[in-house]
Design a protein around this motif. Structure first.
Motif, PDB file in Angstrom:
ATOM      1  N   VAL A 136       0.862  -1.212   0.024  1.00 23.73           N
ATOM      2  CA  VAL A 136       0.121  -0.022  -0.101  1.00 23.73           C
ATOM      3  C   VAL A 136       0.736   1.056   0.014  1.00 23.73           C
ATOM      4  CG1 VAL A 136      -1.973  -1.008   1.308  1.00 23.73           C
ATOM      5  CG2 VAL A 136      -0.047   0.072   2.487  1.00 23.73           C
ATOM      6  N   ASP A 137       0.350   2.422  -0.817  1.00 22.00           N
ATOM      7  CA  ASP A 137       0.984   3.573  -0.461  1.00 22.00           C
ATOM      8  C   ASP A 137       0.887   4.118   0.996  1.00 22.00           C
ATOM      9  OD1 ASP A 137       1.737   3.893  -3.084  1.00 22.00           O
ATOM     10  OD2 ASP A 137      -0.321   4.526  -3.591  1.00 22.00           O
ATOM     11  N   THR A 138       1.910   4.881   1.185  1.00 29.43           N
ATOM     12  CA  THR A 138       1.752   5.586   2.759  1.00 29.43           C
ATOM     13  C   THR A 138       2.101   6.920   2.567  1.00 29.43           C
ATOM     14  OG1 THR A 138       4.279   5.104   2.916  1.00 29.43           O
ATOM     15  CG2 THR A 138       2.955   3.575   3.795  1.00 29.43           C
ATOM     16  N   GLY A 143       0.086  14.701   4.248  1.00 29.94           N
ATOM     17  CA  GLY A 143      -0.860  14.084   3.237  1.00 29.94           C
ATOM     18  C   GLY A 143       0.315  13.789   1.990  1.00 29.94           C
ATOM     19  N   SER A 144       1.421  14.031   2.073  1.00 27.68           N
ATOM     20  CA  SER A 144       2.078  13.928   0.975  1.00 27.68           C
ATOM     21  C   SER A 144       2.471  12.211   0.928  1.00 27.68           C
ATOM     22  CB  SER A 144       3.376  14.601   0.875  1.00 27.68           C
ATOM     23  OG  SER A 144       4.265  14.307   1.980  1.00 27.68           O
ATOM     24  N   HIS A 145       2.861  11.894  -0.323  1.00 29.76           N
ATOM     25  CA  HIS A 145       3.347  10.492  -0.255  1.00 29.76           C
ATOM     26  C   HIS A 145       4.715  10.256   0.236  1.00 29.76           C
ATOM     27  CE1 HIS A 145       4.616   6.775  -3.073  1.00 29.76           C
ATOM     28  NE2 HIS A 145       3.526   6.502  -2.389  1.00 29.76           N
TER      29      HIS A 145
END
Length: 188
Positions: A136-138, A143-145
């Motif tokens: 999953v993306d974190t 709020g930035s990747h």
């Protein structure tokens, strides 16, 4: 695997390191250097070969990746490759899968407060199957990747890739997934 004599010799070398540097834990290059003496292997400091840290004659660990780490709440944590060169998550996974070291040998401290208490740990590189992890993306607080996190089904393996650290890979394994070869306690 590593003979009892070699494990004893490593303990004596760790103890010598402690006598010389009582306030410095054995980590990274120090561990690699000591391990190369024990295994009578060629080793070059600052070897950035992504395929192995040295070549040994020991069955099962001919091309080990040597790591220092910590154990907390029965979880071994080690850092691994920086993957900035590879742009997508899939590219990073393909790179990690392509490494041809055969095993990990880790000198991990089970208690950060006890500077000279170590576990020598072995696990085969195939314990981590990067393709089978649920990725999953974190995201950071703003709020930035911030990277990616992959876990296996029973949460005994977690791999994080952290963008702010040159896309460095951090591996967390339940201690039941590894073999503790020897415990060394030189705390006073």
């Amino acid at each position: 695997m590593i003979s009892e004599n070699k494990l004893d010799k490593l303990g004596k070398l760790i103890q010598s390191h402690i006598e010389l540097y009582p306030k410095i834990s054995v980590k990274a290059e120090q561990f690699e250097s000591l391990f190369s003496v024990v295994t009578e292997s060629d080793w070059n400091p600052n070897n950035h070969n992504p395929n192995e840290d040295m070549i040994t004659e020991i069955k099962g660990i001919q091309k080990p990746s040597l790591k220092s780490g910590v154990i907390k709440n029965n979880i071994l944590e080690i850092s691994s490759h920086r993957t900035t060169t590879y742009k997508t998550l899939q590219d990073k996974i393909e790179f990690l899968k392509s490494r041809d070291y055969d095993s990990y040998i880790c000198l991990a401290r089970p208690n950060k407060d006890q500077q000279h208490n170590y576990n020598l740990i072995y696990f085969n590189k195939n314990v981590i199957n990067y393709d089978s992890l649920n990725w999953v993306d974190t995201y950071g607080k703003n709020g930035s990747h911030s990277g990616w996190c992959g876990k296996n089904k029973d949460d005994t393996i977690t791999v994080k890739i952290i963008k702010s650290m040159s896309d460095q890979v951090w591996i967390r394994l339940n201690i039941n997934k590894v073999k503790i070869l020897r415990k060394y306690d030189f705390t006073k």
